[in-house]
Design an enzyme around this catalytic site. Structure first.
Site, PDB file in Angstrom:
ATOM      1  N   GLU A   1       0.998  -1.145  -0.104  1.00  0.00           N
ATOM      2  CA  GLU A   1      -0.106   0.062   0.016  1.00  0.00           C
ATOM      3  C   GLU A   1       0.991   1.244   0.042  1.00  0.00           C
ATOM      4  OE1 GLU A   1      -3.230   1.344  -0.243  1.00  0.00           O
ATOM      5  OE2 GLU A   1      -1.928   2.898  -0.105  1.00  0.00           O
ATOM      6  N   LYS A   2       0.756   2.209  -1.129  1.00  0.00           N
ATOM      7  CA  LYS A   2       1.847   3.001  -1.394  1.00  0.00           C
ATOM      8  C   LYS A   2       1.773   4.222  -0.435  1.00  0.00           C
ATOM      9  CE  LYS A   2      -0.848   5.275  -5.093  1.00  0.00           C
ATOM     10  NZ  LYS A   2      -1.800   4.136  -5.606  1.00  0.00           N
ATOM     11  N   HIS A   3       0.544   4.361   0.354  1.00  0.00           N
ATOM     12  CA  HIS A   3       0.543   5.558   1.164  1.00  0.00           C
ATOM     13  C   HIS A   3       0.842   5.164   2.672  1.00  0.00           C
ATOM     14  CE1 HIS A   3      -3.024   6.504  -1.859  1.00  0.00           C
ATOM     15  NE2 HIS A   3      -2.486   7.831  -1.402  1.00  0.00           N
TER      16      HIS A   3
ATOM     17  N   HIS B   1       4.558   6.666  -4.531  1.00  0.00           N
ATOM     18  CA  HIS B   1       3.197   7.433  -4.888  1.00  0.00           C
ATOM     19  C   HIS B   1       3.342   8.460  -5.737  1.00  0.00           C
ATOM     20  CE1 HIS B   1       0.176  10.305  -3.390  1.00  0.00           C
ATOM     21  NE2 HIS B   1      -0.395   9.153  -2.999  1.00  0.00           N
TER      22      HIS B   1
ATOM     23  N   HIS C   1      -1.935  15.426  -6.944  1.00  0.00           N
ATOM     24  CA  HIS C   1      -2.050  14.111  -6.168  1.00  0.00           C
ATOM     25  C   HIS C   1      -0.453  14.099  -5.571  1.00  0.00           C
ATOM     26  CE1 HIS C   1      -2.924   9.698  -5.889  1.00  0.00           C
ATOM     27  NE2 HIS C   1      -2.665  10.251  -4.698  1.00  0.00           N
TER      28      HIS C   1
ATOM     29  N   CYS D   1      -1.931  12.401   2.454  1.00  0.00           N
ATOM     30  CA  CYS D   1      -1.982  12.158   0.986  1.00  0.00           C
ATOM     31  C   CYS D   1      -3.101  13.516   0.745  1.00  0.00           C
ATOM     32  CB  CYS D   1      -2.296  11.254   0.287  1.00  0.00           C
ATOM     33  SG  CYS D   1      -2.958  11.186  -1.244  1.00  0.00           S
TER      34      CYS D   1
ATOM     35  N   HIS E   1      -6.046  11.240  -0.360  1.00  0.00           N
ATOM     36  CA  HIS E   1      -6.221   9.557   0.101  1.00  0.00           C
ATOM     37  C   HIS E   1      -6.137   9.999   1.869  1.00  0.00           C
ATOM     38  CE1 HIS E   1      -5.351   8.643  -3.932  1.00  0.00           C
ATOM     39  NE2 HIS E   1      -6.557   8.069  -3.676  1.00  0.00           N
TER      40      HIS E   1
HETATM   41 FE    FE Z   1      -2.640   9.391  -2.703  1.00  0.00          FE
END
Ligand code: FE
Length: 130
Positions: free
Chosen positions: A15-17, A45, A51, A115, A118
């Site tokens: 999970e990139k976050h 990310h 973004h 983010c 997100h």
């Molecule tokens: Fe994001």
């Protein structure tokens, strides 16, 4: 509603976050220790005007106490903005940095990242102080 309800978690490898905390497992009491925090170590990310990661905050919760202390806040403030428009700018700050600290006792390092679309993500790891 509590922060708990809106802070996401997961495995940073998938999970990139999720903020990654890189630190030794154990250090000597009051030894200077460098801790690297980052987002997107395994899966990058996006870093665009629309973004991107805005900040990472690092906290330390000593085993003996109830309260978390804020170690540092890293703000990532350039994401391609320019007079010419989104993503026309010359600069993109990457969501990564190193914080150096000393601890008198063992505890938990806790990181939170944000983010812009997100939201909030957390991670933690133990730091043993001998
Ligand atoms: Fe994001």
């Amino acid at each position: 509603m509590k922060f708990n309800d809106v802070i996401q978690a997961g495995d940073w490898k998938g999970e990139k976050h999720v903020p990654v905390i890189e630190a030794p497992d154990s250090v000597d009491k009051e030894e200077s220790v460098s801790i690297e925090v980052s987002v997107g170590k395994e899966i990058p990310h996006p870093n665009t005007t629309e973004h991107h990661i805005r900040w990472i905050a690092l906290y330390f919760k000593p085993d003996s106490g109830k309260f978390a202390y804020e170690v540092a806040r890293l703000e990532f403030n350039s994401h391609g903005e320019a007079v010419a428009g989104a993503n026309e700018g010359p600069l993109y700050t990457e969501p990564k940095g190193t914080v150096t600290m000393k601890a008198k006792e063992s505890g938990t390092l806790m990181a939170m990242s944000y983010c812009n679309i997100h939201g909030l993500w957390e991670n933690s790891r133990q730091l043993k102080v001998k």
